[in-house]
Enzyme design. Sequence first.
Site, PDB file in Angstrom:
ATOM      1  N   LYS A   1      13.991   1.948 -12.232  1.00  0.00           N
ATOM      2  CA  LYS A   1      14.656   1.553 -10.971  1.00  0.00           C
ATOM      3  C   LYS A   1      13.754   0.614 -10.180  1.00  0.00           C
ATOM      4  O   LYS A   1      14.182  -0.454  -9.736  1.00  0.00           O
ATOM      5  CB  LYS A   1      14.955   2.795 -10.141  1.00  0.00           C
ATOM      6  CG  LYS A   1      15.305   2.512  -8.691  1.00  0.00           C
ATOM      7  CD  LYS A   1      15.579   3.744  -7.867  1.00  0.00           C
ATOM      8  CE  LYS A   1      14.359   4.423  -7.340  1.00  0.00           C
ATOM      9  NZ  LYS A   1      13.755   3.830  -6.136  1.00  0.00           N
ATOM     10  N   ASN A   2      12.480   0.987 -10.039  1.00  0.00           N
ATOM     11  CA  ASN A   2      11.602   0.212  -9.149  1.00  0.00           C
ATOM     12  C   ASN A   2      11.154  -1.109  -9.754  1.00  0.00           C
ATOM     13  O   ASN A   2      10.632  -1.960  -9.056  1.00  0.00           O
ATOM     14  CB  ASN A   2      10.406   1.065  -8.725  1.00  0.00           C
ATOM     15  CG  ASN A   2      10.848   2.161  -7.762  1.00  0.00           C
ATOM     16  OD1 ASN A   2      11.985   2.143  -7.280  1.00  0.00           O
ATOM     17  ND2 ASN A   2       9.980   3.123  -7.519  1.00  0.00           N
TER      18      ASN A   2
ATOM     19  N   CYS B   1      12.229   5.770   6.812  1.00  0.00           N
ATOM     20  CA  CYS B   1      13.079   6.632   5.971  1.00  0.00           C
ATOM     21  C   CYS B   1      12.459   8.023   6.029  1.00  0.00           C
ATOM     22  O   CYS B   1      11.481   8.261   6.721  1.00  0.00           O
ATOM     23  CB  CYS B   1      13.137   6.097   4.539  1.00  0.00           C
ATOM     24  SG  CYS B   1      11.638   6.382   3.641  1.00  0.00           S
TER      25      CYS B   1
ATOM     26  N   ASP C   1       5.330   9.175  -6.484  1.00  0.00           N
ATOM     27  CA  ASP C   1       6.734   9.470  -6.824  1.00  0.00           C
ATOM     28  C   ASP C   1       6.866  10.655  -7.767  1.00  0.00           C
ATOM     29  O   ASP C   1       7.982  11.058  -8.094  1.00  0.00           O
ATOM     30  CB  ASP C   1       7.398   8.243  -7.458  1.00  0.00           C
ATOM     31  CG  ASP C   1       7.538   7.113  -6.464  1.00  0.00           C
ATOM     32  OD1 ASP C   1       7.803   5.974  -6.880  1.00  0.00           O
ATOM     33  OD2 ASP C   1       7.340   7.361  -5.258  1.00  0.00           O
TER      34      ASP C   1
ATOM     35  N   ARG D   1      20.707   7.881  -6.359  1.00  0.00           N
ATOM     36  CA  ARG D   1      20.063   6.586  -6.099  1.00  0.00           C
ATOM     37  C   ARG D   1      19.050   6.260  -7.189  1.00  0.00           C
ATOM     38  O   ARG D   1      18.771   5.094  -7.455  1.00  0.00           O
ATOM     39  CB  ARG D   1      19.340   6.623  -4.752  1.00  0.00           C
ATOM     40  CG  ARG D   1      20.251   6.713  -3.560  1.00  0.00           C
ATOM     41  CD  ARG D   1      19.483   6.514  -2.289  1.00  0.00           C
ATOM     42  NE  ARG D   1      18.679   5.287  -2.355  1.00  0.00           N
ATOM     43  CZ  ARG D   1      17.837   4.899  -1.399  1.00  0.00           C
ATOM     44  NH1 ARG D   1      17.683   5.648  -0.314  1.00  0.00           N
ATOM     45  NH2 ARG D   1      17.149   3.785  -1.517  1.00  0.00           N
TER      46      ARG D   1
ATOM     47  N   ARG E   1       7.039   3.426   6.968  1.00  0.00           N
ATOM     48  CA  ARG E   1       7.117   2.389   5.919  1.00  0.00           C
ATOM     49  C   ARG E   1       7.326   0.991   6.510  1.00  0.00           C
ATOM     50  O   ARG E   1       8.336   0.331   6.292  1.00  0.00           O
ATOM     51  CB  ARG E   1       8.214   2.750   4.922  1.00  0.00           C
ATOM     52  CG  ARG E   1       7.909   4.087   4.259  1.00  0.00           C
ATOM     53  CD  ARG E   1       8.915   4.463   3.235  1.00  0.00           C
ATOM     54  NE  ARG E   1       8.799   3.605   2.052  1.00  0.00           N
ATOM     55  CZ  ARG E   1       9.652   3.705   1.021  1.00  0.00           C
ATOM     56  NH1 ARG E   1      10.656   4.545   1.078  1.00  0.00           N
ATOM     57  NH2 ARG E   1       9.522   2.912  -0.032  1.00  0.00           N
TER      58      ARG E   1
HETATM   59  C1  EPZ Z   1       7.338   1.292  -3.685  1.00  0.00           C
HETATM   60  O1  EPZ Z   1       7.649   1.392  -2.321  1.00  0.00           O
HETATM   61  C2  EPZ Z   1       8.351   2.176  -4.423  1.00  0.00           C
HETATM   62  N1  EPZ Z   1       9.697   1.664  -4.178  1.00  0.00           N
HETATM   63  C3  EPZ Z   1       8.240   3.619  -3.926  1.00  0.00           C
HETATM   64  O2  EPZ Z   1       9.141   4.405  -4.704  1.00  0.00           O
HETATM   65  C4  EPZ Z   1       6.815   4.105  -4.191  1.00  0.00           C
HETATM   66  O3  EPZ Z   1       6.671   5.407  -3.690  1.00  0.00           O
HETATM   67  C5  EPZ Z   1       5.809   3.165  -3.496  1.00  0.00           C
HETATM   68  O4  EPZ Z   1       6.018   1.803  -3.951  1.00  0.00           O
HETATM   69  C6  EPZ Z   1       4.367   3.550  -3.787  1.00  0.00           C
HETATM   70  O5  EPZ Z   1       4.134   3.530  -5.159  1.00  0.00           O
HETATM   71  C7  EPZ Z   1      10.128   0.583  -4.876  1.00  0.00           C
HETATM   72  O6  EPZ Z   1       9.409   0.014  -5.681  1.00  0.00           O
HETATM   73  C8  EPZ Z   1      11.526   0.118  -4.596  1.00  0.00           C
HETATM   74  P1  EPZ Z   1       4.165   0.407  -0.628  1.00  0.00           P
HETATM   75  P2  EPZ Z   1       6.950   0.374  -1.256  1.00  0.00           P
HETATM   76  O7  EPZ Z   1       4.427  -0.893   0.047  1.00  0.00           O
HETATM   77  O8  EPZ Z   1       6.746  -0.951  -1.890  1.00  0.00           O
HETATM   78  C9  EPZ Z   1       2.312   1.341   3.680  1.00  0.00           C
HETATM   79  C10 EPZ Z   1      10.845   5.990  -5.059  1.00  0.00           C
HETATM   80  O9  EPZ Z   1      10.919   7.202  -4.856  1.00  0.00           O
HETATM   81  N2  EPZ Z   1       2.665  -0.049   4.004  1.00  0.00           N
HETATM   82  O10 EPZ Z   1       3.257   0.433  -1.806  1.00  0.00           O
HETATM   83  O11 EPZ Z   1       7.722   0.434   0.005  1.00  0.00           O
HETATM   84  C11 EPZ Z   1       3.552   2.207   3.469  1.00  0.00           C
HETATM   85  O12 EPZ Z   1       4.014   2.697   4.725  1.00  0.00           O
HETATM   86  C12 EPZ Z   1      10.223   5.086  -4.011  1.00  0.00           C
HETATM   87  O13 EPZ Z   1      11.257   5.414  -6.097  1.00  0.00           O
HETATM   88  C13 EPZ Z   1       2.318  -0.573   5.246  1.00  0.00           C
HETATM   89  O14 EPZ Z   1       1.724   0.113   6.082  1.00  0.00           O
HETATM   90  O15 EPZ Z   1       5.539   1.091  -1.051  1.00  0.00           O
HETATM   91  C14 EPZ Z   1       3.048   3.299   2.567  1.00  0.00           C
HETATM   92  O16 EPZ Z   1       2.423   4.298   3.373  1.00  0.00           O
HETATM   93  C15 EPZ Z   1       9.761   5.863  -2.784  1.00  0.00           C
HETATM   94  N3  EPZ Z   1       2.655  -1.858   5.552  1.00  0.00           N
HETATM   95  C16 EPZ Z   1       1.991   2.592   1.719  1.00  0.00           C
HETATM   96  O17 EPZ Z   1       1.650   1.400   2.423  1.00  0.00           O
HETATM   97  C17 EPZ Z   1       3.314  -2.662   4.648  1.00  0.00           C
HETATM   98  O18 EPZ Z   1       3.574  -3.848   4.973  1.00  0.00           O
HETATM   99  C18 EPZ Z   1       2.474   2.202   0.326  1.00  0.00           C
HETATM  100  O19 EPZ Z   1       3.669   1.453   0.497  1.00  0.00           O
HETATM  101  C19 EPZ Z   1       3.656  -2.117   3.387  1.00  0.00           C
HETATM  102  C20 EPZ Z   1       3.316  -0.819   3.082  1.00  0.00           C
END
Ligand code: EPZ
Length: 432
Positions: free
Chosen positions: A22-23, A125, A315, A407, A130
């Site tokens: 999915k991701n 969410c 995840d 989802r 996020r």
């Molecule tokens: C991706 O989310 C995945 N989603 C998530 O999977 C996964 O948990 C996550 O990466 C971490 O591996 C998809 O790929 C669609 P991040 P993403 O940006 O890209 C903070 C699932 O269950 N952050 O790596 O949104 C953020 O708040 C989902 O399949 C900032 O502060 O994750 C988080 O605490 C859930 N500012 C951390 O970094 C930003 O601009 C990691 O977020 C971006 C992120």
Amino acid sequence: MDRIRIVGGTPLKGTITIGGAKNAALALMPACLLTEETLALSNLPHLVDITTMANLLAQHGVMMALNGNATNGGHTGRVLELTAAAIGNTTAPYDLVRKMRASVLVLGPLLARCGEARVSLPGGCAIGTRPVDLHLKALEQMGARIELDGGYIIASAPGRLKGAHIIFPQITVGGTENILMAATLAEGETVIANAAREPEVTDLAECLVAMGARIDGIGTGTLKIQGVERLHGAEYSVVPDRIETGTYAVAAAITRGDIELVGARFDLMESVNKVLMECGVHVEETPRGMRVRADKGDINGVDIMTEPYPGFPTDMQAQLMALMSTAHGASMITETIFENRFMHVPEMTRMGARINVHGSSAIVRGAPKLSGAQVMATDLRASVSLVLAALAADGETIVNRVYHLDRGYERVEEKLAACGAKIERLKDGVAE
Ligand code: EPZ
């Protein structure tokens, strides 16, 4: 609202086919915006989030065609052709973005291709605020003008984005993906330091190279991209889903069963397999994927800390907590990526799990037996962890709000029932 009914206690035995990630798909699909030619994606999972992304791209003007013959009920065997010959609309509206945060991944491609984008801020969410501040700061470094107005990101890049040296202060999967896509058409070289190394990021990079992008350092924490004038179409197969693989590996372990996961990429499972083997689960690579057995001996509690890839994936945290709830001994689970990813704890506690949360850590004391109950799903991975707990619990469990499950998991009840699970979907309370 659909619910899932499970009667636990049956060791699962048989095979489960693993679908496309999915991701990875949610990053590969918006990559079509970077070219006017056709991007043909195969091995796409058949999930609500994929449909949401398709709807978002369609309102940008992307033409889509689903070809090929579906096998085993899902999209396996299907090819989705995406063609962004002309992009008529550069706005990603709130009503679509609020349904799925990954919608923000159209921002980089729209800016690179059209020089402008108006994308709703995704909002928080269940698992955390996020933000996308790191995406925006990096795009500004590449010459984009970013304003926030009325809950929307208003971005413009008159002329062309410029290559820049981006250093992410913390690892961000989505941030890396947005900048990676934007950089492929930017002027000059972009370096992304402290880049995410998740296999889904690697999948995107390899697809972009197939489309004519020039990217070095794929799979490492430093990506170097030489911008090109244009990208061309490509055919690409989505990488198998390592989180779906890990989830069904836990299904085998928690029911003390024996399942072969067909299509699994064993090499992407190192940190998960290491934890499973430490718990006493037997994991081995097979010619078709990987086999997980727990039909001999006990499952012991182990300590887990979530980390960016190649560390233990966030995840998979809820799923391992379900397993640890039935293990011998105690386990300390520390969540380092999201600030609120223990929403499954109160629901598991209702099933008899003994879990104490202290900030970003949870102490789990294995219980001899969980008992079935009415439980509520809150987010994707929390909901599947409740299904896993229910498979091991005595008696009947009803999981409510399973739209969260749909989802990210294709035909979960079919795949589990094929291995002997007593599981059925109740459409508005009535068995299908
Ligand atoms: C991706 O989310 C995945 N989603 C998530 O999977 C996964 O948990 C996550 O990466 C971490 O591996 C998809 O790929 C669609 P991040 P993403 O940006 O890209 C903070 C699932 O269950 N952050 O790596 O949104 C953020 O708040 C989902 O399949 C900032 O502060 O994750 C988080 O605490 C859930 N500012 C951390 O970094 C930003 O601009 C990691 O977020 C971006 C992120």
